[in-house]
Design a protein around this motif. Structure first.
Motif, short mmCIF file in Angstrom:
data_model
loop_
_atom_site.label_atom_id
_atom_site.label_comp_id
_atom_site.label_asym_id
_atom_site.label_seq_id
_atom_site.Cartn_x
_atom_site.Cartn_y
_atom_site.Cartn_z
N GLU A 1 0.83 -1.26 -0.06
CA GLU A 1 -0.11 -0.18 0.02
C GLU A 1 0.93 1.18 -0.01
N SER A 2 2.04 1.02 0.22
CA SER A 2 3.15 2.20 0.21
C SER A 2 3.63 2.51 -1.08
N ASP A 3 3.77 3.77 -1.52
CA ASP A 3 4.60 4.02 -2.74
C ASP A 3 6.01 4.22 -2.44
N ALA A 4 6.35 4.24 -1.25
CA ALA A 4 7.86 4.59 -0.91
C ALA A 4 8.78 3.30 -1.47
N THR A 5 9.82 3.51 -1.72
CA THR A 5 10.87 2.64 -2.15
C THR A 5 12.08 2.65 -1.24
N ALA A 6 12.63 1.63 -0.94
CA ALA A 6 13.55 1.60 0.15
C ALA A 6 14.32 0.36 0.31
N THR A 7 15.47 0.27 0.95
CA THR A 7 15.85 -0.99 1.56
C THR A 7 15.66 -1.17 3.09
N LEU A 8 14.72 -2.15 3.37
CA LEU A 8 14.17 -2.14 4.85
C LEU A 8 14.70 -3.57 5.62
N ASN A 9 14.64 -3.30 6.72
CA ASN A 9 14.69 -4.77 7.63
C ASN A 9 13.55 -5.14 7.91
N LEU A 10 13.14 -6.49 7.92
CA LEU A 10 12.04 -6.88 8.29
C LEU A 10 12.16 -8.10 9.31
N GLY A 11 12.14 -7.60 10.62
CA GLY A 11 12.31 -8.63 11.74
C GLY A 11 11.48 -8.37 12.75
N SER A 12 11.49 -9.04 14.06
CA SER A 12 10.43 -8.66 15.11
C SER A 12 10.86 -7.44 16.09
N GLY A 13 12.22 -6.98 15.59
CA GLY A 13 12.86 -5.72 16.37
C GLY A 13 13.26 -6.14 17.97
N THR A 14 13.07 -7.47 17.93
CA THR A 14 13.66 -8.09 19.48
C THR A 14 14.62 -9.14 19.09
N MET A 15 15.20 -9.19 20.47
CA MET A 15 16.41 -10.42 20.31
C MET A 15 15.85 -11.53 21.13
N THR A 16 16.09 -12.77 20.71
CA THR A 16 15.71 -13.93 21.70
C THR A 16 16.78 -14.77 21.62
N SER A 17 17.23 -15.19 22.84
CA SER A 17 18.26 -16.44 23.01
C SER A 17 17.82 -17.55 22.26
N VAL A 18 18.96 -18.38 21.90
CA VAL A 18 18.47 -19.64 21.11
C VAL A 18 18.28 -20.58 22.46
N SER A 19 18.83 -20.24 23.72
CA SER A 19 18.54 -21.28 24.77
C SER A 19 17.04 -20.96 25.17
N ARG A 20 16.19 -19.56 24.95
CA ARG A 20 14.97 -19.53 25.21
C ARG A 20 14.34 -20.30 24.32
N VAL A 21 14.57 -20.23 23.10
CA VAL A 21 13.92 -21.08 22.17
C VAL A 21 14.03 -22.66 22.63
N ARG A 22 15.07 -22.99 23.05
CA ARG A 22 15.14 -24.37 23.55
C ARG A 22 14.39 -24.82 24.70
N GLU A 23 14.17 -23.85 25.58
CA GLU A 23 13.33 -23.75 26.63
C GLU A 23 11.96 -24.04 26.43
N VAL A 24 11.72 -23.06 25.33
CA VAL A 24 10.08 -23.14 25.00
C VAL A 24 9.65 -24.31 24.36
N LEU A 25 10.31 -24.93 23.39
CA LEU A 25 10.36 -25.96 22.54
C LEU A 25 10.28 -27.19 23.33
N GLU A 26 11.14 -27.47 24.55
CA GLU A 26 11.13 -28.39 25.45
C GLU A 26 9.73 -28.47 26.07
N ALA A 27 9.28 -27.40 26.44
CA ALA A 27 8.06 -27.09 27.20
C ALA A 27 6.95 -27.65 26.48
N VAL A 28 6.81 -26.97 25.32
CA VAL A 28 5.72 -27.25 24.09
C VAL A 28 5.35 -28.58 23.84
N SER A 29 6.66 -29.29 23.79
CA SER A 29 6.84 -30.79 22.90
C SER A 29 6.93 -31.75 24.19
#
Length: 298
Positions: free
Chosen positions: A217-245
Motif C-alpha cells: 500500500e506504500s508507494d515509498a521505495t527503500a531497503t528495509l529490515n523486516l524482523g520482530s525488532g527484538t532479540m531472543t536467545s537460542v537458549s530461550r527457543v530451546r526452553e520453549v520447545l521443550e515445554a511445548v513438546s
C-alpha cells in the motif's frame, strides 16, 4: 487489502502462501500451484512472461529463491545443481528486464540480514550498517540481487526487504533452527542443537506476511529490515520447545556461524507502515510446533 492488481512470484514456497491467504484476489505466478485458492498463472520459465500481457496488475511481490544458505555457501556445487547465483540473480534479472515496460507502482523483493558485517554491526542493526557481501556465495548472490534492483530502479519502484530469521509452520523442508528442531522432536521426542550461545531476531511468518501486504500500500521505495525488532536467545527457543513438546533438546556445543547477537532496527519500516508483530516467540513456537504436529495427524 484484497490483493487486487498484485501478482506474486513464489507462491508455493514458505512465505508466499501466507501472503496469498491474506489477499484472496492476489494472483500467483510460477511453475507450481500454491496451496491456496488464489488464481494461478503457470509458467515454465521466468525468461518468458508473455502470459502477463493481458493481466491487469501494477504491484509485484517477488519471492523466488532458495533459503538453504548453509548449502548454497559451500565452496563447490555438484555438477548440474543450481548455484546461489542461478537461484537469486539470473531469475530476478529476467523478471525485471521484462517488467520494466509495465506501469508498476511497487515491486517488492527479498534479501537477507546475513549481508551485514558481523564484525562491525552495532545493535540494533539499521539498514545503513556496514555490509560484508563477499563472505560466501549465498550472501554474494543476495548482494548482487540488491545491486540489480538498484539498476532497475530507473524503470521500476523497488523495495528490497532484508528478512531476519523467519520461522513458522510449513509442510516444506526447511533448514532454519526452529523448523528443524520441531521435525526432530516430532520424529523421536528429542533433538540436537549446536549451541545455546547465539541470540537472534526471530519473526513469525504470519507477522512477516502482514508487513509485506502493508508495504504494497506504500508507494515509498527503500531497503528495509523486516524482523520482530527484538532479540531472543537460542537458549530461550530451546526452553520453549521443550515445554511445548515435552521432549528433550541436547546441546552438542559446536561453533555456529553468524554474529553472537543480532537484532533488527525496524524504525524505517515503522515509518512507512502501521505494523507490529502479533506473535511473541512463545506463541510463535507453540503455533509452529502444534501445526506441524497436525500435519502428521498427531
Amino acid at each position: 487489502m484484497t490483493g487486487r492488481g498484485t501478482i506474486l512470484f513464489g507462491g508455493s514456497g514458505f512465505l508466499g502462501p501466507y501472503i496469498l491467504n491474506a489477499c484472496p484476489e492476489m494472483i500467483s505466478v510460477g511453475r507450481s500451484q500454491p496451496p491456496t485458492a488464489n488464481r494461478h498463472i503457470p509458467i515454465e520459465s521466468l525468461a518468458d512472461l508473455s502470459c502477463l500481457e493481458d493481466v491487469p496488475f501494477d504491484r509485484v511481490i517477488y519471492i523466488i529463491g532458495n533459503t538453504d544458505h548453509h548449502h548454497l555457501e559451500q565452496e563447490s556445487v555438484p555438477p548440474g545443481e543450481p548455484t546461489a547465483f542461478e537461484y537469486h540473480v539470473t531469475p530476478l534479472l529476467q523478471t525485471l528486464e521484462q517488467l520494466k515496460r509495465y506501469p508498476i507502482k511497487q515491486f517488492i523483493h527479498f534479501s537477507t540480514v546475513l549481508i551485514y558485517d558481523e564484525q562491525k554491526i552495532a545493535l540494533p542493526v539499521s539498514e545503513d550498517a556496514p555490509i560484508d557481501p563477499y563472505r560466501n556465495r549465498y550472501v554474494l548472490s543476495k548482494y548482487l540481487a540488491e545491486e540489480a534492483s538498484k539498476f532497475y530502479a530507473r524503470w521500476l519502484p523497488i523495495t528490497t526487504v532484508r528478512l531476519a530469521n523467519l520461522y513458522g509452520p510449513t509442510p516444506l523442508a526447511r533448514w532454519d533452527l526452529i523448523h528443524r528442531l520441531c521435525h526432530q522432536l516430532l520424529d523421536s521426542g528429542r533433538a540436537d542443537m549446536w549451541s545455546v550461545k547465539p541470540a537472534r531476531d526471530f519473526i513469525y511468518v504470519e507477522d512477516a506476511a502482514r508487513a509485506v501486504v502493508k508495504l504494497l500500500e506504500s508507494d515509498a521505495t527503500a531497503t528495509l529490515n523486516l524482523g520482530s525488532g527484538t532479540m531472543t536467545s537460542v537458549s530461550r527457543v530451546r526452553e520453549v520447545l521443550e515445554a511445548v513438546s515435552g521432549g528433550t533438546i541436547s546441546v552438542v556445543d559446536q561453533p555456529v556461524s553468524g554474529p553472537t547477537e543480532f537484532q533488527c532496527d525496524t524504525s524505517a519500516l515503522h515509518q512507512l507502515i502501521d505494523w507490529t508483530p502479533r506473535y511473541s516467540i512463545e506463541d510463535g513456537i507453540r503455533a509452529t510446533y502444534e501445526t506441524m504436529k497436525s500435519y502428521r495427524g498427531l
